[in-house]
Design a protein around this motif. Sequence first.
Motif, short mmCIF file in Angstrom:
data_model
loop_
_atom_site.label_atom_id
_atom_site.label_comp_id
_atom_site.label_asym_id
_atom_site.label_seq_id
_atom_site.Cartn_x
_atom_site.Cartn_y
_atom_site.Cartn_z
N LEU A 180 65.17 -13.02 -42.97
CA LEU A 180 65.81 -11.70 -43.08
C LEU A 180 65.88 -11.25 -44.54
O LEU A 180 65.61 -10.08 -44.84
N THR A 181 66.24 -12.16 -45.43
CA THR A 181 66.31 -11.82 -46.85
C THR A 181 64.95 -11.37 -47.36
O THR A 181 64.84 -10.38 -48.10
N ARG A 182 63.89 -12.08 -46.97
CA ARG A 182 62.55 -11.70 -47.39
C ARG A 182 62.15 -10.35 -46.80
O ARG A 182 61.54 -9.51 -47.48
N ALA A 183 62.50 -10.15 -45.54
CA ALA A 183 62.14 -8.89 -44.87
C ALA A 183 62.80 -7.71 -45.56
O ALA A 183 62.16 -6.67 -45.79
N ARG A 184 64.08 -7.87 -45.89
CA ARG A 184 64.78 -6.77 -46.56
C ARG A 184 64.20 -6.50 -47.94
O ARG A 184 64.12 -5.36 -48.39
N GLY A 185 63.78 -7.57 -48.61
CA GLY A 185 63.14 -7.38 -49.90
C GLY A 185 61.84 -6.62 -49.79
O GLY A 185 61.55 -5.72 -50.59
N LEU B 154 55.44 -3.20 -41.31
CA LEU B 154 56.74 -2.80 -41.84
C LEU B 154 57.66 -2.32 -40.72
O LEU B 154 58.88 -2.52 -40.78
N THR B 155 57.07 -1.71 -39.70
CA THR B 155 57.88 -1.25 -38.56
C THR B 155 58.54 -2.44 -37.86
O THR B 155 59.72 -2.39 -37.51
N GLN B 156 57.77 -3.51 -37.67
CA GLN B 156 58.34 -4.72 -37.06
C GLN B 156 59.48 -5.28 -37.92
O GLN B 156 60.52 -5.69 -37.39
N LEU B 157 59.27 -5.31 -39.23
CA LEU B 157 60.30 -5.83 -40.13
C LEU B 157 61.54 -4.95 -40.12
O LEU B 157 62.67 -5.45 -40.19
N SER C 96 62.34 -4.86 -28.06
CA SER C 96 62.05 -6.20 -27.54
C SER C 96 60.60 -6.59 -27.78
O SER C 96 60.29 -7.72 -28.17
N HIS C 97 59.69 -5.65 -27.54
CA HIS C 97 58.26 -5.92 -27.73
C HIS C 97 57.97 -6.23 -29.20
O HIS C 97 57.20 -7.17 -29.51
N ALA C 98 58.57 -5.47 -30.12
CA ALA C 98 58.32 -5.67 -31.55
C ALA C 98 58.81 -7.05 -31.99
O ALA C 98 58.13 -7.74 -32.76
N ILE C 99 59.98 -7.46 -31.50
CA ILE C 99 60.53 -8.76 -31.88
C ILE C 99 59.69 -9.89 -31.31
O ILE C 99 59.39 -10.88 -31.99
N ARG C 100 59.29 -9.74 -30.04
CA ARG C 100 58.45 -10.78 -29.42
C ARG C 100 57.13 -10.93 -30.16
O ARG C 100 56.66 -12.04 -30.41
#
Length: 297
Positions: free
Chosen positions: A65-70, A3-6, A33-37
């Motif tokens: 992004l839509t899924r992540a926000r959900g 969830l932190t990555q999202l 940057s590390h989390a996104i990579r």
Amino acid sequence: MTLTQLEIFSRVAELQGFTSAATRLGISQSAVSHAIRALEQELGVELFHRHQAQVELTDIGQQLLTRARGMLGLAATLEQEAADARGMKRGTLRIGSFGPSSSIRLLPPILAQFRSQYPGIEVHIDEGPDRQVLQWLEERRIDLGFVVQPQERFDTFALAEDQLVALLPAEHPLAQEPQVRLEQLCNDPFVLTEAGSSELVSRLFIGAGLKPNIRYRCSQLLSTLETVARGDALSIVAQFSLPQGTDPRYTNRPLEPTVQRRIAIAVLDRRQSSPATLAFIDLAQRLYGQAKPSILR
């Protein structure tokens, strides 16, 4: 995937930059940057196009992004339900508000009581035009938003009835009239407030087959008030949006026929709303019942 990555992914997408996201989240840019990579490697796709000053979502990044926000919204609801079992001692509530009508007239009394009853709930408020509040709701950036009804794609809860009024320089001949018709506002220069009920005002003229002489478009109500006060133009605004003090340079008159505007609180889906969201709505409706217009004065 965590969830932190999202959350980091969602914030980078919203702010279009790693540095700004790190600042908002209170972590280092390298952590962002590390989390996104790590998320991109796990999913096997590129989420952002990197530019020098900012980043831009790829097509697949936009879809995710839509899924992540959900998922983040559902996680927040789970946390709130657990907090509810503990007496709502902790949690977060994200509110979208538009202009003076909600931000200055309606929201402060609700917030005062909500904070008194639930001091452990952290409240975040984002302000924007009414159409942007609707977008934030759809994107799950906020838990609830103040909106103008009707809004069929959301669950809404009525708060109060407002009306549109003609805003006139004090010395204008129409200022002596008890009511003003739309056609009477088409001869003089007109100022349209983009941040307010601009779409409702535009639809009003179109529906009547009229075309106002729009000379000014203001993004802020204060600019509209000043334009009218100088005698440069006329306008139509929501009565709730007007300052509660008096300014002798301008006045307002009801429209003929009357044009009502119903303000409500909206959520994307009541069944998925957090306990804090539902508590806020319940408090707001008890405070601003349709039978209590005196509170709004």
